[in-house]
Design a protein around this motif. Sequence first.
Motif, PDB file in Angstrom:
ATOM      1  N   SER A 160      51.553  52.362  51.512  1.00 39.60           N
ATOM      2  CA  SER A 160      50.191  52.264  52.015  1.00 39.60           C
ATOM      3  C   SER A 160      50.143  52.249  53.540  1.00 39.60           C
ATOM      4  O   SER A 160      51.113  51.866  54.207  1.00 39.60           O
ATOM      5  CB  SER A 160      49.513  51.012  51.461  1.00 39.60           C
ATOM      6  OG  SER A 160      50.198  49.840  51.861  1.00 39.60           O
ATOM      7  N   GLU A 202      47.153  51.548  56.895  1.00 38.92           N
ATOM      8  CA  GLU A 202      45.807  51.222  57.366  1.00 38.92           C
ATOM      9  C   GLU A 202      45.340  52.336  58.296  1.00 38.92           C
ATOM     10  O   GLU A 202      46.059  52.737  59.210  1.00 38.92           O
ATOM     11  CB  GLU A 202      45.820  49.883  58.104  1.00 38.92           C
ATOM     12  CG  GLU A 202      46.222  48.711  57.215  1.00 38.92           C
ATOM     13  CD  GLU A 202      46.429  47.421  57.994  1.00 38.92           C
ATOM     14  OE1 GLU A 202      46.050  47.379  59.197  1.00 38.92           O
ATOM     15  OE2 GLU A 202      46.977  46.469  57.415  1.00 38.92           O
ATOM     16  N   ARG A 212      48.614  55.251  49.217  1.00 37.38           N
ATOM     17  CA  ARG A 212      47.474  54.333  49.200  1.00 37.38           C
ATOM     18  C   ARG A 212      46.942  54.184  50.614  1.00 37.38           C
ATOM     19  O   ARG A 212      47.707  54.061  51.564  1.00 37.38           O
ATOM     20  CB  ARG A 212      47.859  52.954  48.647  1.00 37.38           C
ATOM     21  CG  ARG A 212      46.641  52.097  48.337  1.00 37.38           C
ATOM     22  CD  ARG A 212      47.011  50.806  47.624  1.00 37.38           C
ATOM     23  NE  ARG A 212      47.511  49.794  48.546  1.00 37.38           N
ATOM     24  CZ  ARG A 212      46.741  49.057  49.345  1.00 37.38           C
ATOM     25  NH1 ARG A 212      45.425  49.229  49.363  1.00 37.38           N
ATOM     26  NH2 ARG A 212      47.276  48.155  50.128  1.00 37.38           N
ATOM     27  N   SER A 259      44.078  52.312  53.267  1.00 39.05           N
ATOM     28  CA  SER A 259      43.182  51.185  53.523  1.00 39.05           C
ATOM     29  C   SER A 259      42.364  51.515  54.768  1.00 39.05           C
ATOM     30  O   SER A 259      42.924  51.815  55.826  1.00 39.05           O
ATOM     31  CB  SER A 259      43.995  49.906  53.747  1.00 39.05           C
ATOM     32  OG  SER A 259      43.147  48.828  54.089  1.00 39.05           O
ATOM     33  N   GLY A 301      41.306  51.742  49.556  1.00 42.00           N
ATOM     34  CA  GLY A 301      40.734  50.423  49.780  1.00 42.00           C
ATOM     35  C   GLY A 301      39.904  50.412  51.048  1.00 42.00           C
ATOM     36  O   GLY A 301      40.202  51.142  52.001  1.00 42.00           O
ATOM     37  N   ASP A 335      37.829  47.735  53.897  1.00 44.99           N
ATOM     38  CA  ASP A 335      37.586  46.384  54.400  1.00 44.99           C
ATOM     39  C   ASP A 335      36.163  46.271  54.928  1.00 44.99           C
ATOM     40  O   ASP A 335      35.724  47.109  55.723  1.00 44.99           O
ATOM     41  CB  ASP A 335      38.549  46.036  55.539  1.00 44.99           C
ATOM     42  CG  ASP A 335      39.990  45.906  55.079  1.00 44.99           C
ATOM     43  OD1 ASP A 335      40.214  45.781  53.859  1.00 44.99           O
ATOM     44  OD2 ASP A 335      40.886  45.952  55.945  1.00 44.99           O
ATOM     45  N   SER A 350      37.918  44.746  50.144  1.00 42.48           N
ATOM     46  CA  SER A 350      38.180  43.414  50.693  1.00 42.48           C
ATOM     47  C   SER A 350      36.970  43.052  51.544  1.00 42.48           C
ATOM     48  O   SER A 350      36.644  43.783  52.486  1.00 42.48           O
ATOM     49  CB  SER A 350      39.445  43.411  51.552  1.00 42.48           C
ATOM     50  OG  SER A 350      40.565  43.771  50.774  1.00 42.48           O
ATOM     51  N   HIS A 404      38.802  39.713  47.481  1.00 42.27           N
ATOM     52  CA  HIS A 404      39.235  40.995  46.949  1.00 42.27           C
ATOM     53  C   HIS A 404      38.514  41.376  45.654  1.00 42.27           C
ATOM     54  O   HIS A 404      38.376  40.550  44.744  1.00 42.27           O
ATOM     55  CB  HIS A 404      40.747  40.981  46.690  1.00 42.27           C
ATOM     56  CG  HIS A 404      41.574  41.082  47.937  1.00 42.27           C
ATOM     57  ND1 HIS A 404      41.536  40.125  48.921  1.00 42.27           N
ATOM     58  CD2 HIS A 404      42.447  42.028  48.374  1.00 42.27           C
ATOM     59  CE1 HIS A 404      42.365  40.468  49.904  1.00 42.27           C
ATOM     60  NE2 HIS A 404      42.923  41.615  49.590  1.00 42.27           N
TER      61      HIS A 404
END
Length: 461
Positions: free
Chosen positions: A148, A150, A171, A173, A212, A214, A243, A294
């Motif tokens: 993953s 970010e 993955r 984020s 994902g 945030d 998240s 989460h």
Amino acid sequence: MSNDNTLFRPDLLARYSANGPRYTSYPTAPQFRDDFDPADYLRAAADPGASSTDLSLYFHIPFCDTVCFYCGCNKVATKNRAHARPYLDQLKREMVLQAACFDTRRPVSQLHWGGGTPTFLSHDETAELMAATREHFTLLPDAEAEYSIEVDPREASPETIAHLRKLGFNRLSLGVQDFDPVVQQAINRVQPLEMTASVMQAARDTGFHSIGVDLIYGLPHQTVKSFSRTLDTMIELAPDRLSVFAYAHMPQLFKMQRQMDPATLPSPDVRLAILQRVVERLTGAGYVYIGMDHFALPTDELARAQAQRTLHRNFQGYSTRADCDLIGFGASSIGKVGDVYAQNAKDLPGYAAAIDSGKLAIARGVRLSADDRLRRDVITQLMCNLELRFDEFEAAYGIRFAETFEPELARLHSFEQDGLVSLGTGKLEVRMAGRMLVRNIAMVFDRYLGQQTLERFSRTV
């Protein structure tokens, strides 16, 4: 005892709200010692008994093109991309040093790049760092591992996303925080919806396994109505995981937060109302509440791991890979190897000086005692599986759970009366109303909290 089994109980959330750890580790970071002996880390890394466990790698890329005023991460704000070059060279040398400590035939089943902004690196630099990682460690195939990164949508084009997928990341984020333009202006993170939507579509087009996002509530100018619009938009975008963090306003620790007018922050009542809307909208849209902040779709690996009681926590939050030894690379990164936590020097000069002299950059850490190991297991099970089965601890640790934790179980009676937990013969279960207060429940088992100030931690709600 309350029979209310709803997830959101404003009366209980307001009453129990307190400062407390997030338990990405136990003992928590305040217990890390500056006089930690790196030899303890080396012994844990060389332990032949660990050869059956996988490795997890974390790379901290501290650079950001612009600073977000709310951020409390360890970062370096600069527009000079040339600063990445010496740091990249240091990461590669650190990999050589760390690889020499481990049996690198152990498979890597999890890898994460965080920051800062990992996409601060150029395409060539990301390819170089990933190639070096594959040279020194054994990365499992795509279908067997979670790799993953970010991503900041403000500087990640669809071409960047395709490049990252080609390198092996599966993955993604994304930082969003809020779609409202007034809020974005106040936090110095102007990010039009089109940027975020474009990155998410590119991730889907290139076969990322999970996306994902945030979000943060409690930021300047946020209202229930404005954040509801952000939630509606996000539900339409349909990320696999969400998240939704509570903003922690601690300008005494993070000076950039002083750039925001505290008078524009939502009141505690409004924050709680926003949180209630978050829970209602996301669970109503089919997301599973994993715990803390989460949420995940039932099809996501995070939700499946919780259902199978294999969910775990590490320094990136909830994780699908339990029992990995975690190796941290870069300034401020933290590793967990066996019963040892070790953190690198937080500042770039200190980190660079250690690596350039041919030594690991470990600056502080802690070796767990037998009591630490037991309590870490208890807290992890609570945070991840929302229950404790006493017989499992009795078999693993040779204890009588009810006797060992008699004071803690006594303290939990008030939680039981409020309907937050259920205490039965041989089992402690977090009830639905207690899920949002699981940090408070875990804090009962933390033997260090009386020895330190809680002010350095964020609010539990």
